[in-house]
Design an enzyme around this catalytic site. Structure first.
Site, short mmCIF file in Angstrom:
data_model
loop_
_atom_site.label_atom_id
_atom_site.label_comp_id
_atom_site.label_asym_id
_atom_site.label_seq_id
_atom_site.Cartn_x
_atom_site.Cartn_y
_atom_site.Cartn_z
N ILE A 84 -8.51 2.71 -24.14
CA ILE A 84 -9.47 3.74 -23.74
C ILE A 84 -8.94 5.14 -24.05
O ILE A 84 -9.33 6.12 -23.43
CB ILE A 84 -9.84 3.59 -22.24
CG1 ILE A 84 -8.60 3.67 -21.35
CG2 ILE A 84 -10.57 2.28 -22.01
CD1 ILE A 84 -8.94 3.70 -19.85
N GLY A 85 -8.09 5.17 -25.05
CA GLY A 85 -7.48 6.45 -25.42
C GLY A 85 -6.06 6.56 -24.93
O GLY A 85 -5.35 7.53 -25.20
N THR A 86 -5.64 5.54 -24.20
CA THR A 86 -4.33 5.57 -23.56
C THR A 86 -3.20 5.26 -24.52
O THR A 86 -2.06 5.63 -24.29
CB THR A 86 -4.31 4.54 -22.42
OG1 THR A 86 -4.88 3.33 -22.94
CG2 THR A 86 -5.14 5.01 -21.26
N THR A 88 2.94 9.07 -26.43
CA THR A 88 1.67 8.79 -25.77
C THR A 88 1.84 8.89 -24.25
O THR A 88 0.91 9.28 -23.54
CB THR A 88 1.13 7.39 -26.14
OG1 THR A 88 2.13 6.42 -25.85
CG2 THR A 88 0.76 7.32 -27.61
N ILE A 106 9.62 3.83 -20.24
CA ILE A 106 8.48 4.44 -20.93
C ILE A 106 8.42 3.83 -22.33
O ILE A 106 9.32 4.01 -23.14
CB ILE A 106 8.63 5.97 -21.00
CG1 ILE A 106 8.90 6.55 -19.60
CG2 ILE A 106 7.39 6.60 -21.64
CD1 ILE A 106 7.88 6.19 -18.54
N LEU A 107 7.36 3.08 -22.61
CA LEU A 107 7.27 2.37 -23.89
C LEU A 107 7.18 3.34 -25.06
O LEU A 107 7.71 3.09 -26.13
CB LEU A 107 6.04 1.46 -23.89
CG LEU A 107 6.13 0.20 -23.02
CD1 LEU A 107 4.77 -0.47 -22.93
CD2 LEU A 107 7.17 -0.76 -23.58
N ASN A 108 6.46 4.44 -24.84
CA ASN A 108 6.25 5.40 -25.93
C ASN A 108 6.26 6.79 -25.30
O ASN A 108 5.34 7.17 -24.58
CB ASN A 108 4.90 5.12 -26.62
CG ASN A 108 4.66 6.01 -27.82
OD1 ASN A 108 5.14 7.15 -27.88
ND2 ASN A 108 3.91 5.49 -28.77
N GLU A 142 -2.40 6.47 -14.15
CA GLU A 142 -2.89 7.23 -13.00
C GLU A 142 -1.91 8.27 -12.46
O GLU A 142 -2.31 9.31 -11.96
CB GLU A 142 -3.25 6.29 -11.83
CG GLU A 142 -3.62 4.87 -12.19
CD GLU A 142 -5.03 4.67 -12.67
OE1 GLU A 142 -5.93 5.40 -12.25
OE2 GLU A 142 -5.24 3.77 -13.51
#
Lengths: 338, 735
Positions: free
Chosen positions: B463-465, B630, B625-627, B701
């Site tokens: 969703i853009g995430t 982003t 944090i995977l990326n 969130e």
């Protein structure tokens, strides 16, 4: 959108003829307000008369040292025109305080004068509104009226005029050049917009068949001591809660000439000759600025949610005059208030 | 092994998005496509007495006007209309079902025409007469007395009311959060392609294609194979697309009625008839000893819902995670109003409830004459008190420390109105943020080709995430391939199962499903490689084999390797396909949360009340944090929204008409660029060995939580004025 006819006016005379022949017609130039209103079914013109190609895009010096601005000059072109920037920076500043770059590129000077109120009830065809549907009542008087007028209101309407440009034009003493079926005439900008009275559906004193051809600025430009301050709910792209155009001519600290106009508080740009007279010949001090503010706001009347505007306007007037007197005009790019 | 995971990898779909190659639901073309325009109710409650479509039907180009009295059949039982995230209690809204009007802006007819303008014009000709019911209510504050308590996840501990009354220092107050409406950039839209014989391909703006698929099958009595739902790109959703929205039903009705493809795109104004963050009154009670330890926490939220569904989220209870107190009581109440059902909106519950909690904590710190961070450290909870569980990880202390350092907190003068810069009062303050670290079962299919390319597919939405990107990153690392060789397919109902994308669960959930499927690929490749003639991997245990640099290699001994291409050719495999549904091991012995410390600097013109948020520092602890790229964008977006929540957003309802009066983005304010200054995002190192294999928690969130409170607290610090009614507009400061 409701279907409509379309005509392109070949010259000003043709536009007047078309307007006279089609009572339900509207002129369209940039369309930045009219198209929105048509999408909402608030404006339902039977015909659009496209004047966008008429030769009204010049900015020329007048013999007396003023400027004549064609009605179709885009707001952006006007704001960034060297003669405006140098001689009438108050006008440039007010224009840049309004809308967004994209809208200013599209919007014409004449169209800016014709933009209609942003009263939410005017926009919502499911609610009563005397301006949209005469006689249906005013929903704002006892409704959500935080953005509404505190000066010059009537029992029929408490809407405000949303223009920033007009506020500066009012302060500068601009004239509106009008052409119509019975020839040409000029009108002071301050006489162009009306107070609502019992005919709030009529925004201006234009007669049937008349069109704006130009705005004329008098020679006096207040190029040094001026400021346009716009107070709004976010720092850009919002209509004014209160705006102030202030222009001074000073002899040392003495005020030789003063102009103050308010936006966001009335059905038209609000000036008070009494307030300006009270400044003239006096020292540019907080005391005199406060006195002028009191005079400008004489008769101000609050409704349920907009009472804050009275004190806000008072403070904004004093601040704007202070900015003007010290030749530190409000920047429209940097949002910190000088 | 980790060439991509944890790095600042650019979005794999970035190019498609900026060049316009990425198609959104309202952009798909179809042969002889028709366009639908919605006619809305203009009253909040009543019955449709008369619906005259004759004039609209006369317009050239109009094919039909669908109404409750004239439409294809719709399911009659609530169960059919309950999607996977529908509230448990209530009867979901059914568009064009009957003559009832339940909220202003409700769709009551769909005009279907050859083009959109014709449909829109004809819609103005539909004449509606209502049998109005005089008694309607849309005002939370006026109806507060009618609030009824709903079931609570948190049991009371001790005697909160008694302890609060007996506390040496007490703070009690109401905080008001107004209704806020979803305004994603992409409008709600659906294109239904008529494939013939009642089969439909549905392009829908949604956060869950399989949720919409099941819903449409149920509502229209269709077999699963009759309908396929896709949502390859979503222009922002934030919760607005969790539940199927009414336009997907209307577009499907249109297609079935006319046996042609139909598109329905709502206008911005019509979107205000849909999802919103419910208005709430948050009542906080905090009791403390003079040293700053808490005796009692009470939090009662009173929220609006519709008259037909009980929508409730956890506004309260967050203090159980954050602040140690021997006594606590939480309560959530609902007031049923004549409005549409609220929807999830970024950090639903927490954004509002933690805002109030953190404002209250600031007020308590003032009453105690304690530094706000010191107060929070004094009652810092190392366990989730409601279940008495330790955390899988909780680096909130480090968030406070790192955030404070970056912000320059030690230069803060604690006295309100003490920090000035010319005509501006400067305010520095902070707040805590908290959200859940959820994870859900997700299935992923990997198809590895002999040329060393892999297709990774899953029904999850991006969703853009950045789901496309993190799935590609995790797959590239797990398969030992360059990320350019990974092709990710998402958001097609025929792909392996995924829940709706929401709750911040998709990063962890999809990443681990990729790992599981990749593990099966690895094992099979190891077997293939070891059985090749004179294989360098002969006799090597499959467990010691890794995929790296396009090869199958012995772990730690790169020279003993076989290329994937050779191994697959040896096995005469053109493609190797593995699909795996990942379930996370149930762990009832830990609490799982993300945390943040948000610091805000505001500057307030003392005379005019104009507020500028000049600095935000957000220090976030959310596991691995995977990326980082982003991830940082996620947090920045949350901060921007938090600024809007603090200063701008408010749905203005005229309760006399029960109508929203600022249903457009000119008058419904969100921050403009001029409102946004420095945003500093810090990811605090948080290694979590309990939560899941990668130690991932999710970031969707947490970015917004705490931001509005940090700003409100900073406004107090600047001005000495405590504004408990959001948004904080200048009239409230001048009052």
């Amino acid at each position: 959108m409701i279907n409509f006819q379309y005509s392109r006016a070949s010259d000003v005379a043709d536009a007047i003829l078309l307007l006279t022949a089609h009572p339900g017609a509207k002129l369209i130039a940039g369309g930045t307000n009219l198209i929105d209103l048509m999408k909402e079914n608030v404006e339902v013109p039977s015909r659009l008369i496209d004047v966008s190609r008429l030769p009204l895009r010049k900015i020329e010096e007048t013999p007396d040292g003023g400027l004549r601005i064609g009605a179709l000059v885009p707001n952006s072109d006007l704001a960034y025109h060297p003669l405006i920037e140098q001689r009438y920076p108050l006008l440039a500043s007010a224009i840049l305080a309004g809308a967004s770059a994209q809208l200013r590129n599209m919007a014409s000077v004449g169209g800016n004068l014709m933009q209609r109120t942003r009263c939410a009830y005017f926009y919502d065809t499911a609610t009563p509104c005397n301006k949209r549907a005469p006689g249906s009542g005013c929903s704002a008087i006892d409704g959500l009226n935080r953005n509404h007028a505190i000066l010059g209101t009537s029992v029929s309407c408490i809407a405000t005029n949303p223009s920033d440009m007009s506020v500066a034009l009012a302060a500068l003493g601009a004239l509106v050049h009008i052409a119509g079926p019975s020839g040409e005439r000029t009108m002071a900008l301050t006489d162009f917009h009306r107070l609502p009275g019992d005919t709030p559906h009529v925004d201006t004193n234009l007669e049937v068949g008349e069109i704006i051809t130009a705005i004329e600025l008098p020679p006096r430009g207040f190029g040094r001591n001026y400021s346009y301050l716009k107070i709004r709910d976010r720092l850009s792209y919002a209509f004014a809660l209160v705006s102030v155009a202030a222009a001074l001519e000073l002899d040392g600290n003495a005020i030789r000439e003063a102009r103050v106009a308010l936006g966001g508080v009335a059905h038209k740009p609000w000036r008070s000759l009494e307030a300006e007279t009270a400044l003239r010949g006096h020292a540019a001090t907080l005391e005199h600025f406060s006195r002028a503010a009191d005079l400008l706001l004489q008769g101000a009347r609050a409704h349920a949610h907009n009472g804050f505007k009275i004190e806000l306007a008072r403070r904004a007037i004093v601040r704007t005059l202070t900015q003007a007197a010290s030749a530190t005009p409000q920047s429209q790019a940097h949002k910190k208030i000088a | 092994m980790n060439a991509y995971v944890g790095t600042s990898t650019s979005r794999v779909d970035g190019r498609a998005k900026v060049t316009g190659a990425a198609k959104y639901a309202g952009e798909f073309a179809a042969d002889r496509l028709l366009h639908g325009f919605v006619v809305e109710a203009t009253i909040p409650r009543g019955r449709i007495a008369r619906l005259d479509t004759s004039q609209a039907l006369k317009v050239k180009g109009v094919l039909d006007v669908l109404t409750h009295a004239h439409r294809p059949p719709l399911a009659g039982k609530d169960e059919a209309w309950k999607d996977e995230v529908a509230p448990e209690e209530g009867s979901p809204f059914r568009p064009l079902y009957d003559d009832g009007v339940k909220f202003n802006g409700q769709p009551i007819a769909l005009v279907v025409a050859e083009d959109w303008e014709t449909a829109k014009f004809a819609a103005t000709l539909v004449r509606v007469g209502y049998q109005e019911e005089q008694a309607f209510a849309t005002d939370l504050e006026a109806e507060r007395g009618k609030a009824a308590e709903v079931k609570q996840p948190h049991k009371p501990r001790g005697d909160a009311a008694g302890a609060l009354a007996a506390s040496a220092v007490r703070h009690e107050a109401d905080y008001f959060i107004p209704t806020e409406h979803h305004n994603p950039m992409e409008l709600y839209a659906t294109t239904v392609v008529w494939d013939g014989n009642g089969r439909l391909t549905v392009y829908d703006k949604t956060q869950g294609v399989q949720n919409v698929h099941r819903y449409l099958c149920n509502v229209f009595g269709k077999k699963p194979d009759d309908i396929r739902v896709l949502s390859p790109y979503v222009g922002g959703a934030f919760g607005s697309g969790l539940r199927p929205q009414y336009q997907v039903v209307l577009a499907t009705l249109g297609a079935l009625a006319l046996k042609r493809s139909v598109r329905v795109v709502l206008t911005r104004q019509q979107m205000y008839g849909l999802g919103h963050r419910p208005a709430t009154i948050e009542h906080l009670g905090l009791g403390a000893k003079p040293d700053g330890t808490l005796d009692a926490v009470t939090h009662e939220a009173t929220a609006i819902t519709s008259c037909y569904e009980d929508f409730a989220r956890n506004d309260t209870g967050w203090a159980e995670q954050l602040y140690k107190s021997p006594n606590s009581r939480y309560s959530h109440k609902l007031v049923r109003l004549d409005v549409s059902t609220p929807s999830d909106m970024r950090a639903p519950g927490a954004a509002s409830g933690v805002c109030a909690l953190e404002c209250a904590m600031d007020e308590l710190a003032v009453a105690l004459k304690l530094d706000p961070i010191e107060l929070r450290l004094k009652c810092y909870s190392d366990s989730d008190q409601s279940e008495d569980l330790p955390y899988t990880s909780k680096q909130l202390r480090a968030c406070y420390a790192r955030g404070a350092e970056a912000f320059g907190w030690n230069r803060r003068n604690p006295t309100p109105r003490a920090m000035r810069d010319g005509k501006e009062l400067v305010g520095w303050s902070m707040a805590t943020g908290v959200w859940e670290a959820l994870q859900m079962p997700v299935a992923v299919r990997i198809v590895l080709s002999a040329n060393g390319h892999a297709e990774v597919s899953c029904a999850a939405s991006d969703i853009g995430t950045g789901t496309y990107t993190i799935v590609a990153q995790v797959a590239a690392d797990a398969l030992g391939l360059p990320i350019e060789n990974i092709d990710v397919r998402l958001a097609d109902s025929t792909l392996p199962q995924a829940p709706v994308e929401g709750g911040s669960w998709m990063a962890a959930s999809s990443a681990h499903a990729v790992l599981e499927a990749a593990e099966d690929i690895r094992r099979e490749l190891a077997l293939l490689a070891s059985t090749m003639p004179s294989s360098p991997l002969a006799g090597v245990d499959a467990a010691d084999v890794v995929l790296v640099d396009g090869t199958i290699a012995k772990d730690g001994e790169k020279s003993r390797a076989v290329s994937i291409t050779d191994a697959m050719r040896h096995g005469k495999l053109e493609r190797l396909e593995k699909q795996k549904l990942n379930h996370f091991a149930e762990d009832k012995s830990h609490a799982r949360n993300t945390h943040s410390a948000v610091f805000a600097e505001v500057r307030v013109d003392e005379q005019l009340g104009v507020i500028r948020v000049t600095r935000i520092v957000s220090a976030v602890a959310a596991g691995r944090i995977l990326n980082t790229k982003t991830g940082r964008s996620q947090i920045m977006g949350g901060v921007v929204w938090g600024i809007g929540m603090a200063l701008h957003e408010e749905t203005a309802m005229d309760h006399r008409f029960g109508r929203i009066m600022n249903a457009n983005i000119a008058e419904y304010h969100i921050p403009a660029n001029a409102d946004i200054h420095d945003i500093d995002v810090i990811f605090v190192d948080e290694r979590d060995h309990h939560i899941n294999r990668l130690g991932v928690k999710g970031l969707g969130e947490i970015g917004i939580v705490g931001v509005p409170a940090a700003i409100a607290n900073a406004v107090y610090h600047a001005t000495g004025k405590r504004i408990r009614r959001f948004p904080i507009t200048l009239d409230k400061l001048l009052a």
